[in-house]
Design a protein around this motif. Structure first.
Motif, PDB file in Angstrom:
ATOM      1  N   LEU A 130       0.843  -1.190   0.000  1.00 29.44           N
ATOM      2  CA  LEU A 130       0.000   0.000   0.000  1.00 29.44           C
ATOM      3  C   LEU A 130       0.884   1.249   0.000  1.00 29.44           C
ATOM      4  O   LEU A 130       2.105   1.155  -0.068  1.00 29.44           O
ATOM      5  N   GLU A 131       0.296   2.411   0.113  1.00 27.66           N
ATOM      6  CA  GLU A 131       1.065   3.658   0.124  1.00 27.66           C
ATOM      7  C   GLU A 131       0.785   4.444   1.395  1.00 27.66           C
ATOM      8  O   GLU A 131      -0.354   4.549   1.845  1.00 27.66           O
ATOM      9  N   ASN A 132       1.861   4.993   1.969  1.00 34.09           N
ATOM     10  CA  ASN A 132       1.750   5.877   3.141  1.00 34.09           C
ATOM     11  C   ASN A 132       0.987   5.231   4.294  1.00 34.09           C
ATOM     12  O   ASN A 132       0.082   5.821   4.877  1.00 34.09           O
ATOM     13  N   VAL A 133       1.358   4.001   4.619  1.00 34.14           N
ATOM     14  CA  VAL A 133       0.720   3.272   5.712  1.00 34.14           C
ATOM     15  C   VAL A 133       1.696   3.141   6.875  1.00 34.14           C
ATOM     16  O   VAL A 133       2.845   2.759   6.699  1.00 34.14           O
ATOM     17  N   GLU A 134       1.229   3.492   8.080  1.00 32.66           N
ATOM     18  CA  GLU A 134       2.038   3.368   9.283  1.00 32.66           C
ATOM     19  C   GLU A 134       1.662   2.090  10.028  1.00 32.66           C
ATOM     20  O   GLU A 134       0.494   1.733  10.114  1.00 32.66           O
ATOM     21  N   VAL A 135       2.675   1.405  10.561  1.00 31.08           N
ATOM     22  CA  VAL A 135       2.458   0.192  11.347  1.00 31.08           C
ATOM     23  C   VAL A 135       2.979   0.425  12.760  1.00 31.08           C
ATOM     24  O   VAL A 135       4.133   0.822  12.943  1.00 31.08           O
ATOM     25  N   THR A 136       2.120   0.179  13.751  1.00 32.84           N
ATOM     26  CA  THR A 136       2.501   0.386  15.149  1.00 32.84           C
ATOM     27  C   THR A 136       2.455  -0.929  15.913  1.00 32.84           C
ATOM     28  O   THR A 136       1.436  -1.608  15.932  1.00 32.84           O
ATOM     29  N   ALA A 137       3.578  -1.281  16.526  1.00 36.16           N
ATOM     30  CA  ALA A 137       3.640  -2.449  17.413  1.00 36.16           C
ATOM     31  C   ALA A 137       3.185  -1.990  18.792  1.00 36.16           C
ATOM     32  O   ALA A 137       3.738  -1.036  19.354  1.00 36.16           O
ATOM     33  N   PHE A 138       2.173  -2.674  19.340  1.00 37.72           N
ATOM     34  CA  PHE A 138       1.593  -2.245  20.615  1.00 37.72           C
ATOM     35  C   PHE A 138       1.666  -3.350  21.649  1.00 37.72           C
ATOM     36  O   PHE A 138       1.298  -4.491  21.389  1.00 37.72           O
ATOM     37  N   ASN A 139       2.165  -2.999  22.828  1.00 36.95           N
ATOM     38  CA  ASN A 139       2.231  -3.963  23.932  1.00 36.95           C
ATOM     39  C   ASN A 139       1.478  -3.411  25.134  1.00 36.95           C
ATOM     40  O   ASN A 139       1.640  -2.250  25.514  1.00 36.95           O
ATOM     41  N   THR A 140       0.613  -4.247  25.695  1.00 32.55           N
ATOM     42  CA  THR A 140      -0.058  -3.881  26.938  1.00 32.55           C
ATOM     43  C   THR A 140       0.421  -4.824  28.027  1.00 32.55           C
ATOM     44  O   THR A 140       0.539  -6.022  27.821  1.00 32.55           O
ATOM     45  N   TYR A 141       0.769  -4.283  29.175  1.00 33.24           N
ATOM     46  CA  TYR A 141       1.432  -5.073  30.209  1.00 33.24           C
ATOM     47  C   TYR A 141       0.770  -4.879  31.567  1.00 33.24           C
ATOM     48  O   TYR A 141       0.114  -3.865  31.834  1.00 33.24           O
ATOM     49  N   ASP A 142       0.949  -5.896  32.412  1.00 35.31           N
ATOM     50  CA  ASP A 142       0.412  -5.853  33.769  1.00 35.31           C
ATOM     51  C   ASP A 142       1.481  -5.361  34.739  1.00 35.31           C
ATOM     52  O   ASP A 142       2.678  -5.552  34.525  1.00 35.31           O
ATOM     53  N   VAL A 143       1.025  -4.738  35.816  1.00 37.51           N
ATOM     54  CA  VAL A 143       1.919  -4.304  36.890  1.00 37.51           C
ATOM     55  C   VAL A 143       1.493  -5.008  38.174  1.00 37.51           C
ATOM     56  O   VAL A 143       0.367  -4.825  38.633  1.00 37.51           O
TER      57      VAL A 143
END
Length: 296
Positions: free
Chosen positions: A178-191
């Motif tokens: 595709l064109e001009n597509v951003e990919v974000t790696a997301f992590n949600t963590y416990d405390v």
């Protein structure tokens, strides 16, 4: 993504079909599939007694329910699927249980990708989505009614496992087409709660330490991939909702993401039991953002 050569699209003979077909059409030429199979499963193709007159053509000639449905779907496909570029296209009208027939035809057509709708107001659609994701022998793209047809931002939930790597690579491969597509790696963590006085650390201090550790791990995770010119970023958040799936969905909505790409575990019975928690709960929650479930 060049590994999606055989695509199966499950229609439901509603106005939502047109949305599904248009959504697929926006990027089908980039995937360049060899075969595209549209299917519709009806519980009963018999014409009810007394309803025969409804199933006549304009000249008054009797039509079967199968013929009537096929004509309607052919019109939708002809109008909405324009980016074919030589792909072989078939339309099948089937009878039986939709879930069983869809899963069966995934195998019959040796599909690499199954595309199904995820209706916001449809009772049981969340259960249907979970079962399809659990049992389909291929990647599955769930398309909600409210989804945007253009893809500009992808969110990839990451827990540093092999299926997270699969999802990240899949998102990069698709974004590169595709064109001009951003990919974000997301992590949600416990405390963890620091209830032991001997630890002598406040919750906030532990929270900050874990955040720093996770951020470093996320940045190292991204470095393993060839970006192929795709803009990659990372983000993380404490699992304040007590449910990773809810946190992922909240992040996707907050960031106005157009697609969530998540990796499912493999094909064995045991792996499918644990598809599991996060992916299945996400599919039950999400009725706004398309979700692409990738499997090895």
């Amino acid at each position: 993504m060049k590994n999606f050569q055989r695509i199966l699209i499950a229609l439901d003979h509603s106005v939502f079909d047109e949305k599904m077909i248009r959504y697929f059409n926006t990027f089908s030429h980039l995937i360049a599939p060899e075969k595209v199979h549209f299917i519709y499963v009806d519980h009963d193709l018999e014409i009810p007694p007394g309803m025969e007159i409804i199933y006549n053509d304009e000249a008054g000639n009797p039509l079967s329910k199968d013929e009537l449905l096929r004509t309607a779907l052919e019109r939708k496909v002809e109008t909405g699927y324009t980016q074919r570029h030589g792909a072989e296209v078939t339309i099948d009208i089937l009878e039986g249980d939709p879930l069983k027939e869809i899963l069966h035809w995934v195998k019959v057509k040796e599909a690499d990708l199954l595309i199904v709708g995820n209706k916001k107001m449809s009772e049981g659609s969340g259960v249907m989505a979970k079962k399809i994701a659990r049992h389909a022998d291929c990647a599955v793209l769930f398309v909600p009614e409210t989804s945007q047809e253009n893809i500009r931002k992808m969110l990839v939930p990451v827990d540093f496992s092999d299926h997270s790597k699969l999802a990240m690579q899949g998102a990069i491969d698709l974004a590169a087409e595709l064109e001009n597509v951003e990919v974000t790696a997301f992590n949600t963590y416990d405390v963890p709660m620091t209830g032991n006085p001997s630890i002598n650390l406040s919750y906030e201090r532990v929270k900050e330490d874990i955040k720093a550790f996770k951020r470093e791990a996320l940045e190292k995770f991204i470095l393993h991939f060839d970006t192929r010119g795709v803009t990659l970023s990372s983000d993380l958040a404490v699992n304040e909702k007590g449910n990773p799936a809810k946190q992922i969905y909240a992040q996707a909505v907050k960031g106005s993401y157009d697609l969530i790409v998540i990796g499912a575990k493999g094909h064995s019975t045991l792996e499918r039991v644990f598809l599991g928690s996060v992916t299945e709960k996400l599919l039950g929650l999400d009725k706004e953002i398309p979700v692409l479930v990738l499997r090895k």
